[in-house]
Write a protein that holds these residues in place. Structure first.
Motif, short mmCIF file in Angstrom:
data_model
loop_
_atom_site.label_atom_id
_atom_site.label_comp_id
_atom_site.label_asym_id
_atom_site.label_seq_id
_atom_site.Cartn_x
_atom_site.Cartn_y
_atom_site.Cartn_z
N THR A 31 0.73 -1.15 -0.05
CA THR A 31 0.05 -0.09 -0.32
C THR A 31 0.75 1.09 0.25
O THR A 31 0.23 2.20 0.13
CB THR A 31 -1.17 0.28 1.35
OG1 THR A 31 0.10 -0.01 2.37
CG2 THR A 31 -2.01 -1.28 1.21
N TYR A 32 2.61 1.27 -0.19
CA TYR A 32 2.83 2.03 -0.15
C TYR A 32 2.61 3.32 -1.41
O TYR A 32 3.09 2.81 -2.71
CB TYR A 32 4.13 1.95 -0.44
CG TYR A 32 5.05 1.46 1.47
CD1 TYR A 32 4.21 1.14 2.48
CD2 TYR A 32 6.34 1.07 1.60
CE1 TYR A 32 4.07 0.33 2.92
CE2 TYR A 32 6.80 0.21 2.51
CZ TYR A 32 5.54 -0.30 3.73
OH TYR A 32 5.96 -0.01 4.99
N ASN A 52 0.12 5.95 -7.16
CA ASN A 52 -0.18 5.74 -5.74
C ASN A 52 0.25 3.86 -5.31
O ASN A 52 0.40 2.58 -6.44
CB ASN A 52 -1.50 5.62 -5.76
CG ASN A 52 -2.69 4.84 -6.65
OD1 ASN A 52 -1.94 4.47 -7.38
ND2 ASN A 52 -3.74 4.70 -6.19
N ARG A 98 6.52 5.64 0.64
CA ARG A 98 6.05 6.71 1.97
C ARG A 98 4.65 5.57 2.31
O ARG A 98 4.53 4.63 1.07
CB ARG A 98 4.86 8.26 1.23
CG ARG A 98 4.29 8.69 1.91
CD ARG A 98 3.88 9.82 1.12
NE ARG A 98 2.95 10.80 1.80
CZ ARG A 98 1.36 10.61 2.36
NH1 ARG A 98 0.86 9.49 1.64
NH2 ARG A 98 0.73 11.11 2.66
N SER A 100 1.81 5.50 3.98
CA SER A 100 0.87 6.20 3.99
C SER A 100 -0.61 5.66 3.08
O SER A 100 0.51 6.51 1.81
CB SER A 100 0.24 7.52 4.70
OG SER A 100 -0.79 8.02 4.20
N SER A 102 -2.46 7.91 1.22
CA SER A 102 -3.39 8.69 0.73
C SER A 102 -2.37 9.73 -0.15
O SER A 102 -1.58 8.71 -0.80
CB SER A 102 -3.50 9.63 1.95
OG SER A 102 -2.17 10.48 2.25
N ARG A 107 1.26 15.87 -1.26
CA ARG A 107 1.84 15.44 -0.22
C ARG A 107 3.03 14.39 -0.77
O ARG A 107 4.09 14.43 -0.93
CB ARG A 107 1.10 14.44 0.54
CG ARG A 107 0.12 14.44 1.47
CD ARG A 107 -1.06 13.94 2.34
NE ARG A 107 -1.11 14.78 3.79
CZ ARG A 107 -2.10 13.83 4.59
NH1 ARG A 107 -2.69 12.74 4.22
NH2 ARG A 107 -3.03 14.39 5.75
N GLU A 113 7.10 14.02 3.13
CA GLU A 113 6.06 13.73 3.23
C GLU A 113 6.84 11.24 2.77
O GLU A 113 5.72 10.53 3.42
CB GLU A 113 4.49 13.08 2.30
CG GLU A 113 4.39 14.22 3.01
CD GLU A 113 3.06 14.10 3.49
OE1 GLU A 113 2.99 13.03 4.08
OE2 GLU A 113 3.14 14.93 4.35
N ASP A 115 8.74 8.03 3.78
CA ASP A 115 9.61 7.58 4.64
C ASP A 115 11.36 6.84 4.40
O ASP A 115 11.27 6.84 5.35
CB ASP A 115 8.16 6.44 5.73
CG ASP A 115 7.79 7.06 5.20
OD1 ASP A 115 6.46 7.24 5.48
OD2 ASP A 115 6.78 7.68 6.99
#
Length: 127
Positions: A31-32, A52, A98, A100, A102, A107, A113, A115
């Motif tokens: 989901t990254y 996404n 990332r 999240s 989203s 972002r 944002e 990681d």
């Protein structure tokens, strides 16, 4: 331990193409959000493109959106196909992840944002 390893950089003449790859290892990246950034000498790191978790949505900087294409595969490897390269594209290119899922332009284009980061791969475009 999450790691991102980029490859595919090199020296190319203006108008040429390169395909960068980013291979993740560690916990699942299912989901990254994956992104690509670049940093030229003496300049700040800048956003290039992001995709996404499903691969259905992408966002790219205006300077590259008609020339670069980001993609990802089922193994969550990320790719950046770069066509019609210009000397101003010369930079170290970094892959980033990332956690999240989203996905908004504000972002995904912000370095803060993300990681995880790769070590970078050099892209040099000669005129």
């Amino acid at each position: 331990q999450v790691q991102l390893v980029e490859s595919g950089g090199g020296l190319v003449q203006a108008g040429g193409s390169l395909r960068l790859s980013c291979v993740p290892s560690g916990p699942t990246f299912g989901t990254y959000t994956m992104g690509w950034f670049r940093q030229a000498p003496g300049k700040e790191r800048e956003f290039v493109s992001a995709i996404n978790w499903s691969g259905a949505t992408t966002y790219s900087a205006d300077s590259v959106k008609d020339r670069f294409t980001i993609s990802r595969d089922s193994a969550n490897k990320s790719y950046l196909q770069m066509n019609n390269l210009r000397p101003e594209d010369t930079a170290i290119y970094y892959c980033a992840a990332r956690v999240s899922p989203s996905f908004t332009p504000a972002r995904v284009k912000s370095t803060s944002e993300y990681d995880y980061w790769g070590q970078g791969t050099q892209v040099t475009v000669s005129s």
